[in-house]
Design a protein around this motif. Structure first.
Motif, PDB file in Angstrom:
ATOM      1  N   MET A 284      69.052  53.898  19.515  1.00 23.22           N
ATOM      2  CA  MET A 284      70.048  53.289  18.418  1.00 23.22           C
ATOM      3  C   MET A 284      71.135  54.118  18.475  1.00 23.22           C
ATOM      4  O   MET A 284      72.304  53.625  17.782  1.00 23.22           O
ATOM      5  CB  MET A 284      69.346  52.961  17.234  1.00 23.22           C
ATOM      6  N   GLY A 285      71.743  55.218  19.039  1.00 19.09           N
ATOM      7  CA  GLY A 285      72.718  56.080  19.063  1.00 19.09           C
ATOM      8  C   GLY A 285      73.126  56.479  17.382  1.00 19.09           C
ATOM      9  O   GLY A 285      74.022  56.562  17.346  1.00 19.09           O
ATOM     10  N   MET A 286      72.112  57.074  16.916  1.00 19.42           N
ATOM     11  CA  MET A 286      72.337  57.771  15.677  1.00 19.42           C
ATOM     12  C   MET A 286      71.514  59.215  15.351  1.00 19.42           C
ATOM     13  O   MET A 286      70.549  59.253  16.293  1.00 19.42           O
ATOM     14  CB  MET A 286      71.974  56.595  14.497  1.00 19.42           C
ATOM     15  N   SER A 287      71.670  59.652  14.475  1.00 16.28           N
ATOM     16  CA  SER A 287      70.829  60.843  14.405  1.00 16.28           C
ATOM     17  C   SER A 287      69.467  60.715  13.701  1.00 16.28           C
ATOM     18  O   SER A 287      69.405  59.456  13.146  1.00 16.28           O
ATOM     19  CB  SER A 287      71.585  61.853  13.365  1.00 16.28           C
ATOM     20  N   PRO A 288      68.281  61.389  13.939  1.00 17.18           N
ATOM     21  CA  PRO A 288      66.870  61.195  13.111  1.00 17.18           C
ATOM     22  C   PRO A 288      67.150  61.251  11.822  1.00 17.18           C
ATOM     23  O   PRO A 288      66.397  60.378  11.172  1.00 17.18           O
ATOM     24  CB  PRO A 288      66.184  62.442  13.931  1.00 17.18           C
ATOM     25  N   GLN A 289      68.177  62.026  11.275  1.00 12.47           N
ATOM     26  CA  GLN A 289      68.206  62.115   9.905  1.00 12.47           C
ATOM     27  C   GLN A 289      68.734  60.640   9.189  1.00 12.47           C
ATOM     28  O   GLN A 289      68.140  60.307   8.329  1.00 12.47           O
ATOM     29  CB  GLN A 289      69.205  62.954   9.240  1.00 12.47           C
ATOM     30  N   MET A 290      69.651  59.845  10.063  1.00  2.00           N
ATOM     31  CA  MET A 290      70.163  58.310   9.548  1.00  2.00           C
ATOM     32  C   MET A 290      68.890  57.627   9.804  1.00  2.00           C
ATOM     33  O   MET A 290      68.852  56.825   9.045  1.00  2.00           O
ATOM     34  CB  MET A 290      71.282  58.169  10.681  1.00  2.00           C
ATOM     35  N   VAL A 291      68.085  57.817  10.822  1.00  6.67           N
ATOM     36  CA  VAL A 291      66.934  56.821  10.832  1.00  6.67           C
ATOM     37  C   VAL A 291      65.972  56.964   9.806  1.00  6.67           C
ATOM     38  O   VAL A 291      65.629  56.000   9.201  1.00  6.67           O
ATOM     39  CB  VAL A 291      66.191  57.222  12.212  1.00  6.67           C
ATOM     40  N   ALA A 292      65.628  58.240   9.276  1.00  6.47           N
ATOM     41  CA  ALA A 292      65.173  58.532   8.069  1.00  6.47           C
ATOM     42  C   ALA A 292      65.619  57.887   6.744  1.00  6.47           C
ATOM     43  O   ALA A 292      64.823  57.058   6.032  1.00  6.47           O
ATOM     44  CB  ALA A 292      64.754  59.913   7.889  1.00  6.47           C
ATOM     45  N   LYS A 293      66.869  57.940   6.682  1.00  6.56           N
ATOM     46  CA  LYS A 293      67.591  57.264   5.483  1.00  6.56           C
ATOM     47  C   LYS A 293      67.417  56.071   5.567  1.00  6.56           C
ATOM     48  O   LYS A 293      67.051  55.251   4.457  1.00  6.56           O
ATOM     49  CB  LYS A 293      69.073  57.735   5.662  1.00  6.56           C
ATOM     50  N   HIS A 294      67.416  55.167   6.576  1.00  6.35           N
ATOM     51  CA  HIS A 294      67.138  53.908   6.633  1.00  6.35           C
ATOM     52  C   HIS A 294      65.875  53.375   6.402  1.00  6.35           C
ATOM     53  O   HIS A 294      65.723  52.530   5.368  1.00  6.35           O
ATOM     54  CB  HIS A 294      67.648  53.217   8.149  1.00  6.35           C
ATOM     55  N   VAL A 295      64.857  54.229   6.666  1.00  5.76           N
ATOM     56  CA  VAL A 295      63.562  53.827   6.222  1.00  5.76           C
ATOM     57  C   VAL A 295      63.053  53.912   4.945  1.00  5.76           C
ATOM     58  O   VAL A 295      62.685  53.446   4.026  1.00  5.76           O
ATOM     59  CB  VAL A 295      62.511  54.423   7.160  1.00  5.76           C
ATOM     60  N   VAL A 296      63.754  55.279   4.212  1.00  2.35           N
ATOM     61  CA  VAL A 296      63.713  55.719   2.843  1.00  2.35           C
ATOM     62  C   VAL A 296      64.154  54.519   2.115  1.00  2.35           C
ATOM     63  O   VAL A 296      63.808  54.134   0.752  1.00  2.35           O
ATOM     64  CB  VAL A 296      64.243  57.008   2.564  1.00  2.35           C
ATOM     65  N   PHE A 297      65.473  54.040   2.433  1.00  2.00           N
ATOM     66  CA  PHE A 297      66.325  53.099   1.886  1.00  2.00           C
ATOM     67  C   PHE A 297      65.264  51.902   1.518  1.00  2.00           C
ATOM     68  O   PHE A 297      65.438  51.143   0.619  1.00  2.00           O
ATOM     69  CB  PHE A 297      67.480  52.658   2.408  1.00  2.00           C
ATOM     70  N   LEU A 298      64.638  51.498   2.617  1.00  2.00           N
ATOM     71  CA  LEU A 298      63.701  50.209   2.518  1.00  2.00           C
ATOM     72  C   LEU A 298      62.527  50.428   1.532  1.00  2.00           C
ATOM     73  O   LEU A 298      62.156  49.765   0.708  1.00  2.00           O
ATOM     74  CB  LEU A 298      63.218  49.790   3.660  1.00  2.00           C
ATOM     75  N   GLU A 299      61.974  51.775   1.446  1.00  2.00           N
ATOM     76  CA  GLU A 299      60.913  52.053   0.856  1.00  2.00           C
ATOM     77  C   GLU A 299      61.237  52.246  -0.764  1.00  2.00           C
ATOM     78  O   GLU A 299      60.392  51.720  -1.456  1.00  2.00           O
ATOM     79  CB  GLU A 299      60.236  53.553   1.327  1.00  2.00           C
ATOM     80  N   ASP A 300      62.421  52.799  -1.016  1.00  2.00           N
ATOM     81  CA  ASP A 300      62.793  52.779  -2.351  1.00  2.00           C
ATOM     82  C   ASP A 300      63.072  51.428  -2.803  1.00  2.00           C
ATOM     83  O   ASP A 300      62.623  51.129  -4.031  1.00  2.00           O
ATOM     84  CB  ASP A 300      64.154  53.565  -2.250  1.00  2.00           C
ATOM     85  N   ARG A 301      63.612  50.520  -2.081  1.00  2.00           N
ATOM     86  CA  ARG A 301      63.560  49.070  -2.652  1.00  2.00           C
ATOM     87  C   ARG A 301      62.413  48.586  -2.988  1.00  2.00           C
ATOM     88  O   ARG A 301      62.468  47.478  -3.830  1.00  2.00           O
ATOM     89  CB  ARG A 301      64.645  48.235  -1.468  1.00  2.00           C
TER      90      ARG A 301
END
Length: 300
Positions: free
Chosen positions: A26-43
């Protein structure tokens, strides 16, 4: 963060099995991938993925959420595609499936006329008589003879697929003309099918609402009706085939219809495509053209 973007990252991470692979795809960093997943988990207030240093897997909630996200993203993509298609002419590749005889004799000439009308279209036409699952095999439009009971398909009626019996003038001079269906038992009839020649073949005719079935036999049997058509024109027997094809042979004088006062077998025919999405411009234009060509009750 945007929910749809985070859902797309979560689905890709679930499919690929790692944040690193997802980041690369997806052309992004692994850290950004983790942030997207954590964002959903927090919601949602719950974990979606079990994560270790070596592997990751979906939680029970994650599996349910993954299925819904995948469907939602597919619907969004379809909505965008429809909006774009509505502003443009049909274009691209359309995968079509049809029965062998109808496809070779009737659908193939229609396809060439359709392509003349839409120069940006390409047709991938597959012909076979077996059951086809359009979702599994990737077909966008299919023509089927017989009843359609699958609720996952939209089925639009075409003219019934009618069969008539014909023979060459030379054959009828030599062997005589059958007057009633029972007379066929004394003639060479060309049997269609892939069963052994020892298996009986029966033809059915109807007159004044009364059906009559006769057992036929002959020297030639084939699983390809084109072979039987050629044999009949050559004087080797009586064929039972599609009225839409045989009418041209009758007009040309190569064949003569026998038992014209009896109706041969008739089966419903449909053009079908998967339910659930609004058809794209290429599907819509092809289906509409098919109905214009084959949707009347008058054989073409």
């Amino acid at each position: 963060m945007d929910k749809l973007s985070s859902m797309a990252v979560f689905v890709k991470a679930s499919d690929l099995g790692s944040f690193a692979a997802t980041a690369k795809a997806m052309g992004m960093s692994p850290q950004m991938v983790a942030k997207h997943v954590v964002f959903l988990e927090d919601r949602l207030g719950t974990a979606l993925l079990h994560r270790t240093t070596r592997r990751q897997s979906l939680t029970d909630v994650g599996r349910v959420f993954y299925d819904r996200c995948k469907q939602l993203l597919s619907d969004v993509e379809a909505a965008e595609s429809v909006a774009l298609d509505m502003r443009s002419q049909p274009k691209g590749v359309l995968r079509v499936n049809a029965p062998v005889t109808f496809g070779a004799f009737s659908l193939a000439p229609f396809v060439t006329r359709y392509l003349d009308r839409y120069p940006d279209m390409r047709i991938d036409l597959t012909l076979n008589d077996r059951f086809v699952d359009p979702l599994e095999e990737g077909f966008e439009v299919m023509v089927r003879i017989g009843e359609v009971e699958d609720s996952s398909l939209i089925a639009l009626p075409l003219a019934p697929y009618r069969l008539i019996a014909c023979a060459s003038p030379d054959y009828l001079i030599r062997r005589g003309t059958p007057r009633i269906p029972l007379d066929l038992e004394q003639h060479d009839c060309l049997a269609y099918g892939d069963r052994p020649s020892s298996t009986p073949c029966r033809w059915q005719f109807t007159r004044s609402g009364k059906s009559e079935e006769v057992r036929i036999s002959g020297r030639i049997r084939s699983n390809d009706w084109k072979a039987l058509l050629h044999a009949s024109i050559a004087g080797y027997g009586i064929t039972l085939g599609p009225e839409s094809v045989l009418n041209a042979e009758i007009t040309a004088g190569r064949l003569v219809q026998v038992l014209p006062d009896h109706e041969g077998p008739s089966r419903p025919m449909h053009v079908i495509y998967p339910v659930g999405r609004r058809p794209t411009a290429k599907v819509r234009s092809f289906v509409e053209a098919l109905i214009d060509e084959f949707g009347t009750d008058v054989p073409k």
